[in-house]
Structures are given as structure tokens and as C-alpha cells.
Write a protein that holds these residues in place. Structure first.
Motif, mmCIF file in Angstrom:
data_model
loop_
_atom_site.group_PDB
_atom_site.id
_atom_site.type_symbol
_atom_site.label_atom_id
_atom_site.label_comp_id
_atom_site.label_asym_id
_atom_site.label_seq_id
_atom_site.Cartn_x
_atom_site.Cartn_y
_atom_site.Cartn_z
ATOM 1 N N ASP A 3 0.856 -1.179 0.000
ATOM 2 C CA ASP A 3 0.000 0.000 0.000
ATOM 3 C C ASP A 3 0.893 1.232 0.000
ATOM 4 O OD1 ASP A 3 -1.820 1.982 0.341
ATOM 5 O OD2 ASP A 3 -2.819 1.095 2.085
ATOM 6 N N TRP A 4 0.773 2.079 -1.052
ATOM 7 C CA TRP A 4 1.631 3.248 -1.180
ATOM 8 C C TRP A 4 0.999 4.504 -0.591
ATOM 9 C CZ3 TRP A 4 6.539 2.602 -2.619
ATOM 10 C CH2 TRP A 4 6.868 1.427 -3.293
ATOM 11 N N SER A 5 -0.184 4.392 -0.013
ATOM 12 C CA SER A 5 -0.866 5.560 0.533
ATOM 13 C C SER A 5 -0.015 6.225 1.605
ATOM 14 C CB SER A 5 -2.221 5.155 1.143
ATOM 15 O OG SER A 5 -3.051 4.570 0.175
ATOM 16 N N GLY A 6 0.119 7.513 1.503
ATOM 17 C CA GLY A 6 0.834 8.282 2.508
ATOM 18 C C GLY A 6 2.326 8.411 2.272
ATOM 19 N N VAL A 7 2.889 7.675 1.335
ATOM 20 C CA VAL A 7 4.336 7.704 1.143
ATOM 21 C C VAL A 7 4.792 9.065 0.612
ATOM 22 C CG1 VAL A 7 6.271 6.735 -0.157
ATOM 23 C CG2 VAL A 7 4.557 5.223 0.868
ATOM 24 N N SER A 8 4.102 9.592 -0.402
ATOM 25 C CA SER A 8 4.509 10.897 -0.940
ATOM 26 C C SER A 8 4.349 11.985 0.112
ATOM 27 C CB SER A 8 3.702 11.238 -2.197
ATOM 28 O OG SER A 8 2.307 11.262 -1.914
ATOM 29 N N GLU A 9 3.295 11.884 0.930
ATOM 30 C CA GLU A 9 3.117 12.855 2.017
ATOM 31 C C GLU A 9 4.243 12.724 3.046
ATOM 32 O OE1 GLU A 9 -0.895 12.141 0.224
ATOM 33 O OE2 GLU A 9 0.770 10.883 0.876
ATOM 34 N N PHE A 10 4.618 11.493 3.367
ATOM 35 C CA PHE A 10 5.708 11.252 4.319
ATOM 36 C C PHE A 10 7.020 11.845 3.818
ATOM 37 C CE2 PHE A 10 9.362 8.436 5.188
ATOM 38 C CZ PHE A 10 9.526 8.710 6.544
ATOM 39 N N VAL A 11 7.338 11.632 2.556
ATOM 40 C CA VAL A 11 8.580 12.156 1.990
ATOM 41 C C VAL A 11 8.560 13.682 1.995
ATOM 42 C CG1 VAL A 11 9.951 12.347 -0.135
ATOM 43 C CG2 VAL A 11 9.080 10.116 0.601
ATOM 44 N N ALA A 12 7.427 14.270 1.634
ATOM 45 C CA ALA A 12 7.325 15.730 1.596
ATOM 46 C C ALA A 12 7.507 16.335 2.988
ATOM 47 C CB ALA A 12 5.985 16.152 1.003
ATOM 48 N N LEU A 58 12.191 13.741 12.104
ATOM 49 C CA LEU A 58 12.099 12.296 11.957
ATOM 50 C C LEU A 58 12.581 11.575 13.213
ATOM 51 C CD1 LEU A 58 13.477 11.974 8.326
ATOM 52 C CD2 LEU A 58 11.193 11.259 9.048
ATOM 53 N N THR A 59 11.890 10.500 13.544
ATOM 54 C CA THR A 59 12.406 9.578 14.556
ATOM 55 C C THR A 59 13.488 8.712 13.914
ATOM 56 O OG1 THR A 59 10.801 7.863 14.012
ATOM 57 C CG2 THR A 59 10.126 9.507 15.663
ATOM 58 N N ASP A 60 14.160 7.899 14.701
ATOM 59 C CA ASP A 60 15.165 7.002 14.133
ATOM 60 C C ASP A 60 14.532 6.041 13.135
ATOM 61 O OD1 ASP A 60 17.128 8.192 15.636
ATOM 62 O OD2 ASP A 60 17.083 6.696 17.248
ATOM 63 N N VAL A 61 13.348 5.516 13.499
ATOM 64 C CA VAL A 61 12.627 4.628 12.577
ATOM 65 C C VAL A 61 12.221 5.399 11.326
ATOM 66 C CG1 VAL A 61 10.515 3.283 12.262
ATOM 67 C CG2 VAL A 61 11.800 3.104 14.399
ATOM 68 N N GLY A 62 11.751 6.640 11.506
ATOM 69 C CA GLY A 62 11.346 7.450 10.367
ATOM 70 C C GLY A 62 12.490 7.753 9.428
ATOM 71 N N ARG A 63 13.689 7.950 10.005
ATOM 72 C CA ARG A 63 14.851 8.254 9.173
ATOM 73 C C ARG A 63 15.216 7.064 8.280
ATOM 74 N NH1 ARG A 63 17.556 9.742 13.019
ATOM 75 N NH2 ARG A 63 16.875 11.920 12.984
ATOM 76 N N CYS A 69 12.255 5.140 1.197
ATOM 77 C CA CYS A 69 11.199 5.780 0.391
ATOM 78 C C CYS A 69 11.785 6.745 -0.621
ATOM 79 C CB CYS A 69 10.214 6.514 1.303
ATOM 80 S SG CYS A 69 9.141 5.432 2.251
ATOM 81 N N ARG A 70 12.835 7.483 -0.220
ATOM 82 C CA ARG A 70 13.453 8.434 -1.137
ATOM 83 C C ARG A 70 14.039 7.719 -2.347
ATOM 84 N NH1 ARG A 70 12.347 13.162 -2.605
ATOM 85 N NH2 ARG A 70 12.303 11.965 -4.527
ATOM 86 N N GLN A 71 14.647 6.551 -2.118
ATOM 87 C CA GLN A 71 15.187 5.782 -3.235
ATOM 88 C C GLN A 71 14.070 5.343 -4.179
ATOM 89 O OE1 GLN A 71 17.477 2.540 -1.636
ATOM 90 N NE2 GLN A 71 18.946 3.868 -0.602
ATOM 91 N N VAL A 72 12.958 4.932 -3.580
ATOM 92 C CA VAL A 72 11.820 4.508 -4.405
ATOM 93 C C VAL A 72 11.265 5.686 -5.196
ATOM 94 C CG1 VAL A 72 9.461 3.635 -4.341
ATOM 95 C CG2 VAL A 72 11.210 2.588 -2.898
ATOM 96 N N MET A 73 11.111 6.850 -4.529
ATOM 97 C CA MET A 73 10.580 8.031 -5.209
ATOM 98 C C MET A 73 11.509 8.482 -6.336
ATOM 99 S SD MET A 73 7.670 8.802 -3.709
ATOM 100 C CE MET A 73 7.336 10.529 -3.970
#
Length: 289
Positions: A3-12, A58-63, A69-73
Motif C-alpha cells: 500500500d503506497w498511501s501516505g508515502v509521498s506525504e511522508f517524503v514531503a 524524523l524519529t530514528d525509525v522514520g529516518r 522511500c526516497r530511493q523509491v521516489m
């Protein structure tokens, strides 16, 4: 399937450190960004951001998640560019920013002509005298005037401009024609947003602080004041050229004009392979040459 929902928002949000700025970049509301991030954190069962009233980080997990995600984007953007390169006509959204007056007079007509050539483009032209962060605000291209500051952006010179010091004939008849930069202190100088004028003397740049009884942040207003005999003004050619041609204004101190005062196209590194950006930059350079 993932599920890709929220990924672009997360990266932004990760890159702008702001839900509001992320919404502006993506063209959606802050509330929608927040909902997508909350849903993403629930799906991953992980906290991705530390949130305070002043900062999002970002948290450590978020980083770790952001790096993947950045590589995927980046891969998706590269795939889109590859497909676009195969298309005979560019398509998609193209966001451009330019200064207000130069944008209205010169850039907007050219962008309109460009949009006619490529009707599948969705062109957004934003005119502002503020220095906009292209990456944070999601712009593909900026037109900038004058000397460039150090930047990570890519730049292409589109054209040049000349800064003229000029005045009405009646002002010069009454106050005299200056022949040296030191004489400016004896003249009423109409001041814009900066209190100094730029020149070149003996091959070196020189700035002269000037004073007068009128200041304004509008070049058109200053040109009008000069035409009415209120004083000397220093303005780019697109404000005064027609008045110089008509004789309403007379140029002085021409041998001190600063050289290589350019007009530039600036764009982020990840846009340099985009066909729509490349086509627009080449079109502007051709038309402004």
C-alpha cells in the motif's frame, strides 16, 4: 501488494519539516497530509515523526524509512522521465516563478506561447519578488535577475540586461549632467528597495550609497518620477528603454554601467533531465537571446 498511501506525504514532510509546507508542495490541505501520515504510522505500527508546535523531525525509525522511500521516489521520477523522453509532446504540471514586473512584461507572454505549443502541459506561473525555495515549494523553474547567489540549483543564462542611470532632460538642464560617480552625492537620487547603486569602475564592481527625497519599491513608479523631473534613477532596461528611445529620459554615466547583469533560469538538479523543463529553458533562451 504494498500500500503506497501516505508515502509521498511522508517524503514531503520529511524534506520540508512541516505539514503545511508539505501540503503546499503536493497541492493538498495540511489536514489531508496529517490524515495520511497518521494512517501510515498506524499501518506500520511505528512513530515516524516527533511533533512539536514549532518543528517536525524524523524519529530514528522514520529516518530509516525515509531513506528507503526516497530511493523509491527517485526511481519513480526517473521512470517518469524515461517515459516522458519517449513522448513526442511533454505533458504534466510545470510550475514556474518569476519576478512580478519582468514576469508580466516578458516571461508571461513567452510562457503563454509555450503553452500553446504544448497543450498537454498544465502550466502554473507564479509571479513574486520573493526568493522562493524551489524544492520546498515544488517549483520546476525560476527566472532570476541580476547576479546569482551561491546555490545548489542548476543555472542557465537566458539573456542579459543593462542598468541605466537616467533622468528627464529638464532635470539635467537644471541640476547638471553628472560625469563621475562622486557627483551623485550632489543629485537627488530616487531610491528603490536598495539604498545603493551598482557600477563598474576600472574593471571592478563598485557600489555607491545614494540619497534622495523619494523612495519606492516599484520600478514603474520610480521611472514615472524620473520622467517628471524629480531626480536621477537607476533601473533595468525593461523599465526605461522606451522612455530613453522617446527622449523622455536621458541616460548618463554609461561608461560606468555594470557588465554581465544576467537573466537566468534556475532549476533543481533533479529537473535537468525533464523534457518539459529542458524545452522551456531552451525556448526562453532562444526568445530572449
Amino acid at each position: 501488494m504494498s500500500d503506497w498511501s501516505g508515502v509521498s506525504e511522508f517524503v514531503a514532510v520529511s524534506e520540508t519539516e512541516s505539514f503545511t509546507a508539505a501540503g503546499k508542495r503536493l497541492g493538498i490541505s495540511t489536514a489531508q497530509v496529517s490524515r495520511q501520515i497518521t494512517a501510515l504510522e498506524a499501518r506500520l505500527a511505528a512513530k515516524l515523526f516527533y511533533r512539536t508546535t514549532r518543528k517536525v523531525s524524523l524519529t530514528d525509525v522514520g529516518r530509516v524509512y525515509y531513506q528507503h522511500c526516497r530511493q523509491v521516489m527517485d526511481g519513480l521520477e526517473e521512470a517518469e522521465r524515461a517515459i516522458s523522453n519517449l513522448q513526442s509532446s511533454p505533458r504534466g504540471r510545470l510550475r514556474i516563478t518569476a519576478p512580478v514586473t519582468y514576469g508580466e512584461r516578458t516571461i508571461a507572454p513567452l510562457v503563454n506561447d509555450f503553452a500553446l505549443k504544448y497543450p498537454e502541459l498544465e502550466v502554473q506561473l507564479h509571479l513574486s519578488n520573493q526568493k522562493i525555495d524551489l524544492v520546498e515549494e515544488g517549483f520546476d523553474l525560476a527566472v532570476r535577475l541580476g547576479k546569482l547567489e551561491d546555490s545548489s540549483m542548476m543555472a542557465k543564462r537566458l539573456s542579459g540586461r543593462t542598468q541605466y542611470v537616467c533622468a528627464a532632460p529638464e532635470y539635467l538642464a537644471a541640476q547638471g549632467v553628472p560625469h563621475s560617480l562622486s557627483e551623485l552625492e550632489h543629485h537627488n537620487c530616487l531610491v528603490g528597495t536598495l539604498e545603493f547603486w551598482r557600477f563598474q569602475e576600472a574593471g571592478k564592481p563598485r557600489s555607491i550609497r545614494v540619497r534622495g527625497n523619494l523612495s519606492c519599491n516599484s520600478g514603474q513608479a520610480l521611472a514615472d518620477a524620473a520622467r517628471k523631473g524629480l531626480g536621477l534613477v537607476q533601473l533595468p532596461d525593461y523599465y526605461v528603454q522606451r522612455h530613453l528611445d522617446s527622449g523622455e529620459l536621458v541616460s548618463v554615466l554609461d561608461h560606468f554601467n555594470e557588465q554581465d547583469d544576467g537573466i537566468w533560469a534556475l532549476y533543481p538538479h533533479n529537473r535537468h533531465l525533464s523534457p518539459k523543463v529542458r524545452l522551456l529553458v531552451d525556448y526562453l533562451a532562444e526568445q530572449l537571446a
